[in-house]
Write a protein that holds these residues in place. Structure first.
Motif, PDB file in Angstrom:
ATOM      1  N   MET A   1     -16.092   5.405  32.878  1.00 27.63           N
ATOM      2  CA  MET A   1     -17.199   5.575  31.940  1.00 27.63           C
ATOM      3  C   MET A   1     -18.051   6.728  32.464  1.00 27.63           C
TER       4      MET A   1
ATOM      5  N   TRP B   1      -9.486  -2.979  34.221  1.00 32.16           N
ATOM      6  CA  TRP B   1     -10.433  -2.906  33.109  1.00 32.16           C
ATOM      7  C   TRP B   1     -10.134  -4.006  32.088  1.00 32.16           C
TER       8      TRP B   1
ATOM      9  N   ASP C   1     -15.581   2.364  24.654  1.00 34.74           N
ATOM     10  CA  ASP C   1     -14.945   2.140  25.951  1.00 34.74           C
ATOM     11  C   ASP C   1     -13.897   1.036  25.823  1.00 34.74           C
TER      12      ASP C   1
ATOM     13  N   CYS D   1     -23.971  -1.346  39.160  1.00 39.23           N
ATOM     14  CA  CYS D   1     -24.042  -0.348  38.081  1.00 39.23           C
ATOM     15  C   CYS D   1     -24.498  -1.038  36.804  1.00 39.23           C
TER      16      CYS D   1
ATOM     17  N   VAL E   1     -20.881  -1.157  28.763  1.00 39.85           N
ATOM     18  CA  VAL E   1     -19.596  -0.897  28.127  1.00 39.85           C
ATOM     19  C   VAL E   1     -19.855  -0.846  26.626  1.00 39.85           C
TER      20      VAL E   1
ATOM     21  N   CYS F   1     -20.559  -1.886  33.532  1.00 38.92           N
ATOM     22  CA  CYS F   1     -19.517  -1.342  34.401  1.00 38.92           C
ATOM     23  C   CYS F   1     -19.205  -2.356  35.494  1.00 38.92           C
TER      24      CYS F   1
END
Length: 199
Positions: free
Chosen positions: A113, A124, A160, A152, A156, A147
């Motif tokens: 990302m 993922w 994504d 982080c 998303v 993420c």
């Protein structure tokens, strides 16, 4: 006072399990997403996150961004999404170490990302599957996926998700629509477990 039959005639019912009914609600929410994206010059993915975070109040999204765009985007976890796009590492010939499984993976099997944390497609997909399908029936929690890198906060987006786990896009859409119905004044979802009727 209105009679029961008059009140019933004024109500309109939709069924989320019916494609036509789902499309009507989807069109309503996507119109708001498009208006935000157009007015604020943002991607549709970022506009969806903002609309969800502002409890589907389009005017509040626009007012907050007009007041302090950078702070609003950062607070909602899409500050980097608004600046750059996510990348597939398809043009990289070297192997890259996945930040989750630590396997060496070909560049074309890595997705990052805009926060630039790199993970393989398999990790993922597992992460998103757990976050979207296996969380308790909270559509809001499924929309707030970040993420997988520890600490982080970058969110998303649907785009994504469509890139690394396209099979989950339908469930994401349904979660988004359920959250919209729960916050939008013109709709009311039946509180019965697993009921798909909307008034």
């Amino acid at each position: 006072p209105r009679k029961h039959s008059q009140l019933q005639a004024e109500l309109s019912f939709l069924n989320l399990s019916e494609t036509r009914d789902l499309a009507l609600i989807h069109a309503d929410v996507e119109e708001q997403v498009e208006q935000i994206a157009s007015e604020l010059h943002l991607s549709v993915g970022v506009a969806r996150v903002l609309l969800s975070d502002f409890l589907f109040n389009k005017d509040s999204v626009i007012a907050s961004c007009n007041d302090n765009r950078i702070a609003t985007l950062e607070q909602c976890g899409v500050g980097r999404h608004s600046e750059q796009v996510a990348t597939l590492m398809a043009d990289i010939d070297e192997t890259i170490i996945c930040g989750i499984c630590y396997d060496e993976v070909e560049g074309n099997q890595i997705y990052a990302m805009p926060c630039e944390h790199q993970f393989c497609h398999s990790c993922w997909e597992s992460y998103l599957n757990c976050a979207i399908q296996e969380r308790p029936s909270s559509s809001n929690a499924a929309l707030a996926v970040t993420c997988p890198d520890h600490g982080c906060r970058e969110r998303v987006t649907k785009e994504d998700l469509q890139t690394v786990a396209p099979g989950l896009a339908g469930q994401w859409d349904l979660n988004f629509i359920r959250a919209f119905i729960g916050r939008r004044g013109g709709y009311s979802l039946c509180p019965g477990p697993d009921c798909t009727i909307v008034a």
